[in-house]
Design a protein around this motif. Sequence first.
Motif, short mmCIF file in Angstrom:
data_model
loop_
_atom_site.label_atom_id
_atom_site.label_comp_id
_atom_site.label_asym_id
_atom_site.label_seq_id
_atom_site.Cartn_x
_atom_site.Cartn_y
_atom_site.Cartn_z
N TRP A 284 0.82 -1.21 0.00
CA TRP A 284 0.00 0.00 0.00
C TRP A 284 0.86 1.26 0.00
N ASN A 285 2.09 1.17 0.50
CA ASN A 285 2.99 2.33 0.55
C ASN A 285 4.28 2.00 -0.20
N PRO A 286 4.26 2.09 -1.53
CA PRO A 286 5.42 1.67 -2.31
C PRO A 286 6.70 2.43 -2.01
N GLY A 287 6.61 3.63 -1.50
CA GLY A 287 7.81 4.40 -1.16
C GLY A 287 8.68 3.69 -0.16
N GLU A 288 8.08 2.88 0.71
CA GLU A 288 8.85 2.10 1.68
C GLU A 288 9.68 1.02 0.99
N ARG A 289 9.32 0.67 -0.22
CA ARG A 289 10.03 -0.37 -0.97
C ARG A 289 11.06 0.24 -1.92
N GLY A 290 11.02 1.54 -2.08
CA GLY A 290 12.01 2.21 -2.91
C GLY A 290 11.55 2.55 -4.32
N TRP A 291 10.24 2.56 -4.55
CA TRP A 291 9.74 2.97 -5.86
C TRP A 291 8.49 3.82 -5.69
N THR A 292 8.03 4.35 -6.80
CA THR A 292 6.92 5.31 -6.78
C THR A 292 5.56 4.62 -6.84
N VAL A 293 4.54 5.38 -6.50
CA VAL A 293 3.16 4.92 -6.62
C VAL A 293 2.86 4.62 -8.08
N ASP A 294 3.34 5.46 -8.98
CA ASP A 294 3.13 5.26 -10.41
C ASP A 294 3.72 3.92 -10.86
N TRP A 295 4.93 3.60 -10.41
CA TRP A 295 5.56 2.33 -10.76
C TRP A 295 4.71 1.16 -10.25
N GLN A 296 4.27 1.27 -9.00
CA GLN A 296 3.46 0.20 -8.39
C GLN A 296 2.17 -0.03 -9.15
N ARG A 297 1.52 1.08 -9.53
CA ARG A 297 0.24 0.96 -10.25
C ARG A 297 0.45 0.25 -11.59
N HIS A 298 1.45 0.66 -12.36
CA HIS A 298 1.71 0.03 -13.65
C HIS A 298 2.12 -1.43 -13.50
N TYR A 299 2.92 -1.71 -12.51
CA TYR A 299 3.32 -3.11 -12.25
C TYR A 299 2.08 -3.96 -11.96
N ALA A 300 1.18 -3.45 -11.13
CA ALA A 300 -0.04 -4.20 -10.80
C ALA A 300 -0.88 -4.43 -12.05
N TYR A 301 -0.99 -3.42 -12.90
CA TYR A 301 -1.78 -3.55 -14.11
C TYR A 301 -1.14 -4.54 -15.09
N ARG B 42 18.48 0.81 -14.02
CA ARG B 42 18.09 1.87 -13.07
C ARG B 42 17.11 1.36 -12.01
N LEU B 43 16.55 0.18 -12.22
CA LEU B 43 15.60 -0.39 -11.25
C LEU B 43 16.36 -0.98 -10.08
N ASN B 44 15.71 -0.98 -8.91
CA ASN B 44 16.37 -1.63 -7.77
C ASN B 44 16.20 -3.15 -7.90
N ALA B 45 16.92 -3.88 -7.08
CA ALA B 45 16.94 -5.35 -7.18
C ALA B 45 15.55 -5.95 -7.02
N GLU B 46 14.74 -5.43 -6.11
CA GLU B 46 13.41 -6.00 -5.92
C GLU B 46 12.50 -5.71 -7.12
N GLN B 47 12.63 -4.54 -7.71
CA GLN B 47 11.85 -4.26 -8.92
C GLN B 47 12.24 -5.23 -10.04
N GLN B 48 13.54 -5.43 -10.22
CA GLN B 48 14.00 -6.37 -11.24
C GLN B 48 13.48 -7.78 -10.96
N GLN B 49 13.51 -8.18 -9.70
CA GLN B 49 13.03 -9.51 -9.33
C GLN B 49 11.54 -9.65 -9.63
N ARG B 50 10.76 -8.67 -9.21
CA ARG B 50 9.31 -8.75 -9.43
C ARG B 50 8.99 -8.80 -10.92
N LEU B 51 9.63 -7.96 -11.70
CA LEU B 51 9.39 -7.98 -13.13
C LEU B 51 9.86 -9.30 -13.74
#
Length: 187
Positions: free
Chosen positions: A87-104, A142-151
């Motif tokens: 619910w608070n993507p900033g705590e994970r190191g990315w933006t709300v916009d990134w989280q929304r697009h990832y979810a979609y 440019r993505l952090n390790a968790e973003q790369q892993q999730r993608l």
Amino acid sequence: MTGERAAELEELGIVWDTADHGFETNLGAARAYYELHGTLAAPRGATILDIAIGQWLTNIRRPGGLGKDQGRARRRAAALAAIVPDWNPGERGWTVDWQRHYAYLAQLLAEGARMTAVVPGVTRHGEDVGRWLATQRRNWDRLNAEQQQRLGELGVKKAPRARRAPAKTAAAFPGAARGQRGLPERP
């Protein structure tokens, strides 16, 4: 006042703490938004059930946004995490916009879309997921390790490096040494 009497008044609709009541009302709207969108990464202007849910979520994500009382803030964070842990993507190191697009993107793939079909112009809830995906692949480093892993778990890979065309040399242009590029050779 006895606890029994207070319980009777609460059954009649008495609200003892308006801040908690407001939070619970907005939390209900957050649940409804999640049911519709599969994420709480709402854009700031999003509304649902006549509640400006996007602005409310933006406000509570700010430091101290869940209240000054630490116990209350922890309970509120837990209630939001019960809807969705991110619910608070900033705590994970990315933006709300990134989280929304990832979810979609995850939703499109879960519904049977092929990764190769998610190209610029493919949208969900008005968001261009295809363009976002192309940007993630291109800017992978440019993505952090968790973003790369999730993608990566969705099957997204870093875009291959574009091949550079060989540099054109002066020899490729007759007369270039004399500054006559494109003009016929003098006899």
